[in-house]
Design an enzyme around this catalytic site. Structure first.
Site, PDB file in Angstrom:
ATOM      1  N   ASN A  20     -68.711   0.863  27.951  1.00 23.06           N
ATOM      2  CA  ASN A  20     -68.113  -0.235  27.164  1.00 23.06           C
ATOM      3  C   ASN A  20     -68.834  -1.547  27.439  1.00 23.06           C
ATOM      4  OD1 ASN A  20     -65.650   0.316  25.387  1.00 23.06           O
ATOM      5  ND2 ASN A  20     -65.253   1.620  27.169  1.00 23.06           N
ATOM      6  N   HIS A 115     -57.914   0.714  26.170  1.00 23.12           N
ATOM      7  CA  HIS A 115     -57.218   1.947  26.567  1.00 23.12           C
ATOM      8  C   HIS A 115     -57.584   3.048  25.572  1.00 23.12           C
ATOM      9  CE1 HIS A 115     -54.240   4.355  28.606  1.00 23.12           C
ATOM     10  NE2 HIS A 115     -53.846   4.776  27.415  1.00 23.12           N
ATOM     11  N   GLU A 185     -63.958   2.861  20.738  1.00 15.91           N
ATOM     12  CA  GLU A 185     -63.803   1.821  21.775  1.00 15.91           C
ATOM     13  C   GLU A 185     -64.975   0.844  21.711  1.00 15.91           C
ATOM     14  OE1 GLU A 185     -63.010   3.102  25.825  1.00 15.91           O
ATOM     15  OE2 GLU A 185     -62.229   4.986  25.099  1.00 15.91           O
TER      16      GLU A 185
END
Ligand code: GAR
Length: 213
Positions: A20, A115, A185
């Protein structure tokens, strides 16, 4: 609300490989996110995220609760780094520890967490990483997804900023589902940071209001 055109100063907390973080850096470099990662903090000295920070000349810190005899000293160490780099927003990018309360309070409504499920389903203590995807498959869900939310004083309970779904396929394993969710994500975390960078986010109770451009 942020109003200037200066890049938003973001400190990233990460415990693991850092995909990420990598996606956010890529989107910053591509001009899609008006932010600068000013520091990376990890509880894990072997985290890929720390290595990635080093490669990108970003100050990297290994700060773990285990290094401190008392929780206050741990919070102080985190706050010192955050203040030293004039952090405006904290991004939890695969950070598997609870953020101490003094940090949450000092950065109220300025901490984002990613999340790997559609909260409020499949969140809370013990539901992180692989465990989330196992739980989604065990429940027999037909969709899953990812949520970027504001961090409040409990696990995964703060209001959502961005959510996106993915289908669950008949032959999914936790790994194949995790990969499909991870791709999402990588998009929505940068989108959420950019909304903050543009000063478009207002938190009203449980509602995160996104102003028009
Ligand atoms: C991501 O899937 C993130 O959503 C999850 O950990 C992974 C980190 O991957 N976070 C949680 O489960 C937090 N509750 P990365 O290190 O490659 O970014």
């Amino acid at each position: 609300m942020k109003t200037s055109d200066e890049p938003l100063r973001v400190t990233v907390f990460a415990s693991g490989r850092g995909s990420n973080l990598e996606a956010i850096l890529k989107n910053i470099n591509a001009g899609k996110v008006n932010a600068r990662i000013v520091a990376v903090i990890s509880n894990n000295s072997k985290a890929g995220a720390l290595e990635l920070a080093g490669k990108n000349n970003i100050p990297a810190y290994h700060i773990s609760q285990k290094q401190y005899t008392d929780e206050h000293l741990f919070s102080d160490a985190l706050l010192k780094v955050l203040q030293q780099h004039n952090t405006q927003l904290i991004a939890l990018a695969g950070y598997m520890k609870k953020i101490p309360l003094p940090v949450i309070r000092a950065f109220k409504d300025r901490i984002l967490n990613i999340h790997p499920a559609l909260l409020p389903s499949f969140g809370g203590h013990g539901l992180y990483g692989h465990f989330v995807h196992e739980a989604v498959l065990n429940y027999g869900c037909k969709i899953s997804g990812a949520t970027v939310h504001i961090v409040d004083e409990d696990y995964d309970t703060g209001p959502p900023v961005c959510q996106q779904c993915v289908p669950v396929l008949e032959n999914d394993t936790p790994d194949t589902l995790a990969a499909r969710v991870l791709a999402v994500e990588h998009e929505i975390f940068s989108q959420a940071i950019q909304l903050f960078a543009q000063g478009r986010v207002q938190v009203k109770g449980r509602r995160v209001i996104i102003a028009d451009r």
